[in-house]
Design a protein around this motif. Structure first.
Motif, mmCIF file in Angstrom:
data_model
loop_
_atom_site.group_PDB
_atom_site.id
_atom_site.type_symbol
_atom_site.label_atom_id
_atom_site.label_comp_id
_atom_site.label_asym_id
_atom_site.label_seq_id
_atom_site.Cartn_x
_atom_site.Cartn_y
_atom_site.Cartn_z
ATOM 1 N N CYS A 1 -2.150 -9.952 0.930
ATOM 2 C CA CYS A 1 -0.792 -10.508 0.856
ATOM 3 C C CYS A 1 -0.741 -12.003 1.132
ATOM 4 O O CYS A 1 0.310 -12.627 0.987
ATOM 5 C CB CYS A 1 0.140 -9.735 1.783
ATOM 6 N N HIS B 1 5.702 -3.273 -4.219
ATOM 7 C CA HIS B 1 4.976 -2.280 -3.415
ATOM 8 C C HIS B 1 3.488 -2.604 -3.386
ATOM 9 O O HIS B 1 2.903 -2.904 -4.427
ATOM 10 C CB HIS B 1 5.121 -0.872 -4.003
ATOM 11 N N ASN B 2 2.889 -2.515 -2.204
ATOM 12 C CA ASN B 2 1.434 -2.541 -2.030
ATOM 13 C C ASN B 2 1.081 -1.225 -1.334
ATOM 14 O O ASN B 2 1.039 -1.138 -0.118
ATOM 15 C CB ASN B 2 0.981 -3.733 -1.180
ATOM 16 N N THR B 3 0.883 -0.182 -2.134
ATOM 17 C CA THR B 3 0.600 1.158 -1.621
ATOM 18 C C THR B 3 -0.895 1.315 -1.458
ATOM 19 O O THR B 3 -1.646 0.996 -2.380
ATOM 20 C CB THR B 3 1.126 2.207 -2.631
ATOM 21 N N ASN C 1 -0.305 4.066 3.493
ATOM 22 C CA ASN C 1 0.985 3.406 3.606
ATOM 23 C C ASN C 1 1.621 3.381 2.221
ATOM 24 O O ASN C 1 1.041 2.844 1.286
ATOM 25 C CB ASN C 1 0.820 1.987 4.149
ATOM 26 N N ASP D 1 4.490 1.913 1.436
ATOM 27 C CA ASP D 1 5.179 0.636 1.231
ATOM 28 C C ASP D 1 6.396 0.800 0.324
ATOM 29 O O ASP D 1 6.607 0.031 -0.613
ATOM 30 C CB ASP D 1 4.212 -0.417 0.673
ATOM 31 N N CYS E 1 -5.862 -0.102 -2.879
ATOM 32 C CA CYS E 1 -4.462 -0.520 -2.860
ATOM 33 C C CYS E 1 -3.952 -0.654 -4.293
ATOM 34 O O CYS E 1 -4.551 -1.358 -5.103
ATOM 35 C CB CYS E 1 -4.326 -1.858 -2.133
#
Length: 115
Positions: free
Chosen positions: A36, A46-48, A60, A62, A86
């Motif tokens: 990030c 979203h950063n899943t 996560n 997100d 991710c």
């Protein structure tokens, strides 16, 4: 850290997938923080992410409810431990419904196939 950009584009939403080795929850948080730091990823909707660690899976969503579990299941199926994956999404203005889970799976598949 490996980043594969422009993996999927659907109805304006764009996806990227990234990952790298991590050994702990602290490493995972540091990985996402480093990702990030790149302005483009900091501005993503979203950063899943997910990773399988010796103490169990860590994930996560997100804000992309359920997407972290999709990544966990794929990592379990492939037996990939200690490697965070991710999936990043930039929302394009139109809701994707269930297709978003298919896109998360496809992005993870692209990443794992290139390991």
């Amino acid at each position: 850290m490996r980043i594969i950009e422009n993996v999927i584009s659907d109805r304006g939403s764009k996806y990227a997938v990234s990952g790298g080795p991590v050994g702990s929850a602290e490493d995972a948080k540091a990985f996402i923080k480093a990702l990030c730091r790149k302005k483009k990823f900091a501005k993503a909707t979203h950063n899943t992410w997910a990773v399988l660690l010796p103490e169990g899976p860590l994930k996560n969503d997100d804000g992309e409810a359920g997407a972290g579990m999709v990544i966990v299941r794929m990592l379990e199926r492939e037996g990939v431990e200690g490697h965070l994956v991710c999936v990043t999404r930039w929302f394009g203005g139109k809701h994707l419904g269930g297709d978003r889970f298919r896109h998360v799976q496809e992005a993870v598949r692209v990443y794992l196939d290139d390991l």
